[in-house]
Structure formats: structure tokens, C-alpha cells
Design a protein around this motif. Structure first.
Motif, PDB file in Angstrom:
ATOM      1  N   ILE A 107       1.000  -1.222  -0.094  1.00  0.00           N
ATOM      2  CA  ILE A 107      -0.007  -0.051   0.009  1.00  0.00           C
ATOM      3  C   ILE A 107       1.005   1.364   0.044  1.00  0.00           C
ATOM      4  CG2 ILE A 107      -2.020   1.131   1.116  1.00  0.00           C
ATOM      5  CD1 ILE A 107      -2.507  -1.505   2.575  1.00  0.00           C
ATOM      6  N   PRO A 108       0.680   2.119  -1.052  1.00  0.00           N
ATOM      7  CA  PRO A 108       1.483   3.420  -0.978  1.00  0.00           C
ATOM      8  C   PRO A 108       1.497   4.197   0.292  1.00  0.00           C
ATOM      9  CG  PRO A 108       0.125   3.210  -2.897  1.00  0.00           C
ATOM     10  CD  PRO A 108      -0.356   2.175  -2.086  1.00  0.00           C
ATOM     11  N   GLY A 109       2.558   4.571   0.775  1.00  0.00           N
ATOM     12  CA  GLY A 109       2.598   5.416   2.167  1.00  0.00           C
ATOM     13  C   GLY A 109       2.802   4.413   3.088  1.00  0.00           C
ATOM     14  N   CYS A 110       2.937   3.072   3.081  1.00  0.00           N
ATOM     15  CA  CYS A 110       2.985   1.994   4.226  1.00  0.00           C
ATOM     16  C   CYS A 110       4.372   1.321   4.037  1.00  0.00           C
ATOM     17  CB  CYS A 110       1.730   0.932   4.160  1.00  0.00           C
ATOM     18  SG  CYS A 110       0.283   1.558   4.303  1.00  0.00           S
ATOM     19  N   LYS A 111       4.664   0.814   5.310  1.00  0.00           N
ATOM     20  CA  LYS A 111       6.245   0.225   5.352  1.00  0.00           C
ATOM     21  C   LYS A 111       5.590  -1.385   5.462  1.00  0.00           C
ATOM     22  CE  LYS A 111       9.127   3.316   4.524  1.00  0.00           C
ATOM     23  NZ  LYS A 111      10.126   3.520   3.471  1.00  0.00           N
ATOM     24  N   THR A 112       6.623  -2.183   4.975  1.00  0.00           N
ATOM     25  CA  THR A 112       6.418  -3.659   5.250  1.00  0.00           C
ATOM     26  C   THR A 112       7.534  -3.908   6.472  1.00  0.00           C
ATOM     27  OG1 THR A 112       6.501  -5.896   4.729  1.00  0.00           O
ATOM     28  CG2 THR A 112       7.891  -4.404   3.383  1.00  0.00           C
ATOM     29  N   PRO A 113       6.830  -4.613   7.432  1.00  0.00           N
ATOM     30  CA  PRO A 113       7.847  -4.883   8.718  1.00  0.00           C
ATOM     31  C   PRO A 113       8.972  -5.968   8.131  1.00  0.00           C
ATOM     32  CG  PRO A 113       5.518  -4.835   9.239  1.00  0.00           C
ATOM     33  CD  PRO A 113       5.408  -4.797   7.946  1.00  0.00           C
ATOM     34  N   THR A 114       8.375  -6.687   7.283  1.00  0.00           N
ATOM     35  CA  THR A 114       9.419  -7.834   6.872  1.00  0.00           C
ATOM     36  C   THR A 114      10.430  -7.164   5.849  1.00  0.00           C
ATOM     37  OG1 THR A 114       7.662  -8.289   5.226  1.00  0.00           O
ATOM     38  CG2 THR A 114       7.844  -9.624   6.994  1.00  0.00           C
ATOM     39  N   ARG A 172      19.586 -22.682   9.623  1.00  0.00           N
ATOM     40  CA  ARG A 172      18.373 -22.397   9.470  1.00  0.00           C
ATOM     41  C   ARG A 172      17.922 -21.152  10.006  1.00  0.00           C
ATOM     42  NH1 ARG A 172      16.712 -28.494  11.318  1.00  0.00           N
ATOM     43  NH2 ARG A 172      17.691 -29.409   9.623  1.00  0.00           N
ATOM     44  N   TRP A 173      18.290 -20.815  11.217  1.00  0.00           N
ATOM     45  CA  TRP A 173      18.039 -19.575  11.777  1.00  0.00           C
ATOM     46  C   TRP A 173      18.420 -18.234  10.826  1.00  0.00           C
ATOM     47  CZ3 TRP A 173      20.493 -17.630  17.034  1.00  0.00           C
ATOM     48  CH2 TRP A 173      19.935 -16.474  17.576  1.00  0.00           C
ATOM     49  N   LEU A 174      19.556 -18.588  10.283  1.00  0.00           N
ATOM     50  CA  LEU A 174      19.995 -17.065   9.451  1.00  0.00           C
ATOM     51  C   LEU A 174      19.155 -17.197   8.147  1.00  0.00           C
ATOM     52  CD1 LEU A 174      22.146 -15.032   8.353  1.00  0.00           C
ATOM     53  CD2 LEU A 174      23.525 -17.076   7.678  1.00  0.00           C
ATOM     54  N   THR A 175      19.043 -18.439   7.571  1.00  0.00           N
ATOM     55  CA  THR A 175      18.457 -18.456   6.262  1.00  0.00           C
ATOM     56  C   THR A 175      16.827 -18.133   6.328  1.00  0.00           C
ATOM     57  OG1 THR A 175      17.918 -20.805   6.394  1.00  0.00           O
ATOM     58  CG2 THR A 175      20.020 -20.402   5.205  1.00  0.00           C
ATOM     59  N   LEU A 176      16.148 -18.482   7.331  1.00  0.00           N
ATOM     60  CA  LEU A 176      14.883 -18.043   7.444  1.00  0.00           C
ATOM     61  C   LEU A 176      14.891 -16.398   7.393  1.00  0.00           C
ATOM     62  CD1 LEU A 176      13.317 -20.364  10.100  1.00  0.00           C
ATOM     63  CD2 LEU A 176      12.755 -20.038   7.818  1.00  0.00           C
ATOM     64  N   ALA A 177      15.645 -15.647   8.334  1.00  0.00           N
ATOM     65  CA  ALA A 177      15.641 -14.236   8.328  1.00  0.00           C
ATOM     66  C   ALA A 177      15.932 -13.606   6.854  1.00  0.00           C
ATOM     67  CB  ALA A 177      16.716 -13.968   9.499  1.00  0.00           C
ATOM     68  N   VAL A 178      17.250 -13.816   6.346  1.00  0.00           N
ATOM     69  CA  VAL A 178      17.617 -13.357   5.365  1.00  0.00           C
ATOM     70  C   VAL A 178      16.782 -13.612   3.934  1.00  0.00           C
ATOM     71  CG1 VAL A 178      19.638 -13.300   3.762  1.00  0.00           C
ATOM     72  CG2 VAL A 178      19.950 -13.299   6.109  1.00  0.00           C
ATOM     73  N   ARG A 179      16.394 -14.963   3.985  1.00  0.00           N
ATOM     74  CA  ARG A 179      15.556 -14.857   2.722  1.00  0.00           C
ATOM     75  C   ARG A 179      14.259 -14.260   2.861  1.00  0.00           C
ATOM     76  NH1 ARG A 179      14.528 -19.846   3.758  1.00  0.00           N
ATOM     77  NH2 ARG A 179      15.951 -20.980   2.141  1.00  0.00           N
ATOM     78  N   LEU A 180      13.568 -13.836   3.737  1.00  0.00           N
ATOM     79  CA  LEU A 180      12.217 -13.156   3.799  1.00  0.00           C
ATOM     80  C   LEU A 180      12.689 -11.861   3.618  1.00  0.00           C
ATOM     81  CD1 LEU A 180       9.330 -12.824   4.196  1.00  0.00           C
ATOM     82  CD2 LEU A 180       9.777 -12.930   6.610  1.00  0.00           C
ATOM     83  N   TYR A 181      13.756 -11.235   4.532  1.00  0.00           N
ATOM     84  CA  TYR A 181      14.028  -9.954   4.124  1.00  0.00           C
ATOM     85  C   TYR A 181      14.596  -9.769   2.965  1.00  0.00           C
ATOM     86  CZ  TYR A 181      17.573  -6.023   4.507  1.00  0.00           C
ATOM     87  OH  TYR A 181      18.197  -4.851   3.993  1.00  0.00           O
ATOM     88  N   GLY A 182      15.579 -10.142   2.391  1.00  0.00           N
ATOM     89  CA  GLY A 182      16.005 -10.130   1.104  1.00  0.00           C
ATOM     90  C   GLY A 182      15.077 -10.155  -0.224  1.00  0.00           C
ATOM     91  N   ASN A 183      14.112 -10.802  -0.213  1.00  0.00           N
ATOM     92  CA  ASN A 183      13.026 -10.866  -1.175  1.00  0.00           C
ATOM     93  C   ASN A 183      11.992  -9.420  -0.871  1.00  0.00           C
ATOM     94  OD1 ASN A 183      12.978 -13.295  -3.216  1.00  0.00           O
ATOM     95  ND2 ASN A 183      13.549 -14.182  -0.875  1.00  0.00           N
ATOM     96  N   MET A 184      11.759  -9.094   0.235  1.00  0.00           N
ATOM     97  CA  MET A 184      10.956  -8.311   0.409  1.00  0.00           C
ATOM     98  C   MET A 184      11.534  -6.785   0.199  1.00  0.00           C
ATOM     99  SD  MET A 184       8.411  -9.953   0.672  1.00  0.00           S
ATOM    100  CE  MET A 184       7.221  -8.554   0.641  1.00  0.00           C
ATOM    101  N   PHE A 185      12.615  -6.653   0.713  1.00  0.00           N
ATOM    102  CA  PHE A 185      13.611  -5.597   0.397  1.00  0.00           C
ATOM    103  C   PHE A 185      13.811  -5.336  -1.048  1.00  0.00           C
ATOM    104  CE2 PHE A 185      17.454  -3.297  -0.103  1.00  0.00           C
ATOM    105  CZ  PHE A 185      17.315  -1.999   0.521  1.00  0.00           C
ATOM    106  N   ALA A 186      14.246  -6.260  -1.707  1.00  0.00           N
ATOM    107  CA  ALA A 186      14.609  -5.966  -3.283  1.00  0.00           C
ATOM    108  C   ALA A 186      13.384  -5.842  -4.060  1.00  0.00           C
ATOM    109  CB  ALA A 186      15.233  -7.404  -3.750  1.00  0.00           C
ATOM    110  N   GLY A 187      12.172  -6.443  -3.751  1.00  0.00           N
ATOM    111  CA  GLY A 187      10.972  -6.171  -4.497  1.00  0.00           C
ATOM    112  C   GLY A 187      10.464  -4.575  -4.387  1.00  0.00           C
TER     113      GLY A 187
END
Length: 257
Positions: A107-114, A172-187
Motif C-alpha cells: 500500500i503506498p505510504g506504508c512500510k512492510t515490517p518484513t 536455518r536461523w540465518l536463512t529464514l531471516a535473510v530469505r524473507l528480508y532479501g526478497n521483500m527489500f529487493a522487491g
């Protein structure tokens, strides 16, 4: 200054806009939106729960119920198997919270926590603690540690395999965090660049009275629309992947085989 030069100057400012900034006290905009998404998730589940009927009549309630059944059957029963029911509340909570967080960010103007690593680290930590807790509960502390090395291995291989499996479990701890963050930030970064390019080319075309430059804003806008549709799909897929992997880790931790 032509449109490309202006665009190159504006991109660093766009990137800086994604950096955490203090809104009030020690709360950043991402933490604020995380709380907002948590409230939305809570209100949604409570509201839908009160309107559940034997024969669904409300399409929205039916959609949410379908989402819950999807988590229960596909991720719970399908992956964890025996004893899956006690894990469904955890999996459903993670799925709906991440899904709502991802969609709110569109949504324009909003931020995604992820879109920040601190939030995805917190989610990954919750998942990491959860599946290890159930692994210890199912096998006992020493039994869980021993399970990192499958039975039947040659004695000389046991410490090597055990160490590799321990590292794999921690990663697994690292990959769970980085995968979600990386995809959402890049997008969201790509969406921002396409939106910025559309605006810059249109503005430069108007200011310079150059119709060609103004028309070039149209392809950028079409790319923005296409990317927006793709990000909608990615928002769902990332919630699905995070939850599926959490279910897989629970199954691995609690399995007796």
C-alpha cells in the motif's frame, strides 16, 4: 539535466528512504508497522472467528477460513504428519502475520515490517526456538542432540556428521531471516525505482517540453504495474515459504526416524 542523470541522483535518496528511522522514542517506522500489522492480524482472526458458521455465507470469512485450512492441511498434516494439530496455531499465526505484513507494504505510504532484517530476525528466532523446543520435548535434551547424527553410522563418521548437522540447524536461523528480508527489500526497491523513473521521465518531459522523454515514462509505468502484480505473488509466496520451512524444521526435530 536529462532524465537519466536525474534518476541516477535520486536513486541513493530512494535507497536511504528504506533505512530505519526513529518515529518516536526508540521506535522505528518498521517496528511501528510491525505493531500495526500485529493488531490487524489479531482483529482479523477474532472477527472471523466470531462469524464462523457451519455453512459459510460471507466470502471474506470463507477466504480466511480457506487460508487456515490451507495451512492446516498442506503445511500441518501434509508435512508434520502425526501430532500436527498442536502446531497448527503457531504455523497459522506466522503465515497470516507475514502475509498481512507483506501485503500492507504494497500500500503506498506504508512500510512492510518484513522489509527490515531486525523484524525477520525476530520471526526467525521465534521459529528457531519453537522447533528446537519441540525437538527437545519429543526426544529429551540429550536424545535431541544425539539425533543430529543418524543411527547406523560408522563410529568415525559420527562426530563429523553431528557437527555438520549442528551447523546446518543453526544456519536455518540465518536463512529464514535473510530469505524473507532479501526478497521483500529487493522487491520494494525495484518498485521504488520503477515509480521514480516514471515520475522523473514525465517531469523532465514536461519541463523541457520534450514529448519523447514524456512518452518514455509510459514503459516505466507499465513495468511498475507488472512488477506490482509480481510483488503481490511474492508477498504470498514468501509467507508460504517461511511457514513451510518452519513446518519442515518441526517435522525434522520431532521425527523419531
Amino acid at each position: 539535466m536529462n532524465a537519466l542523470e536525474m534518476l541516477s541522483e535520486e536513486v541513493p535518496h530512494l535507497q536511504a528512504s528504506f533505512d530505519p528511522t526513529i518515529v518516536f522514542g526508540g521506535v522505528t517506522q518498521y517496528i511501528l508497522w510491525m505493531v500495526i500489522c500485529w493488531i490487524i492480524t489479531l482483529v482479523l482472526i477474532i472477527a472471523v472467528g466470531r462469524k464462523l458458521t457451519l455453512i459459510p455465507k460471507n466470502k471474506f470469512v470463507n477466504t480466511v477460513e480457506y487460508g487456515y485450512q490451507f495451512v492446516r492441511n498442506d503445511m500441518g498434516e501434509g508435512i508434520i504428519g502425526h501430532g500436527f494439530k498442536k502446531h497448527v496455531p503457531f504455523l497459522a499465526t506466522m503465515f497470516f502475520f507475514i502475509l498481512i505484513s507483506n501485503f500492507v507494504g504494497l500500500i503506498p505510504g506504508c512500510k512492510t515490517p518484513t522489509g527490515t532484517i531486525s523484524v525477520t530476525w525476530a520471526l526467525a528466532t521465534i521459529s528457531f526456538v519453537y522447533f528446537n523446543f519441540w525437538g527437545v520435548k519429543a526426544k529429551g535434551g540429550l536424545g535431541y542432540l544425539k539425533s543430529f547424527a543418524p543411527s547406523g553410522l560408522p563410529a568415525v563418521m559420527v562426530p563429523i556428521i553431528w557437527f555438520l548437522e549442528l551447523i546446518s540447524t543453526c544456519i536455518r536461523w540465518l536463512t529464514l531471516a535473510v530469505r524473507l528480508y532479501g526478497n521483500m527489500f529487493a522487491g520494494h526497491m525495484v518498485l521504488g525505482i520503477f515509480a521514480l523513473a516514471s515520475s522523473v521521465f514525465l517531469t523532465c518531459g514536461i519541463q523541457a517540453l520534450d514529448p519523447l522523454t514524456g512518452v518514455l515514462s509510459l514503459p516505466w509505468f507499465l513495468l511498475l504495474v507488472a512488477m506490482y502484480a509480481l510483488e503481490t505473488l511474492v508477498a504470498f509466496l514468501q509467507a508460504y515459504v517461511f511457514t513451510v520451512l518452519s513446518a519442515v524444521y518441526v517435522q525434522i526435530a520431532t521425527s523419531t526416524h
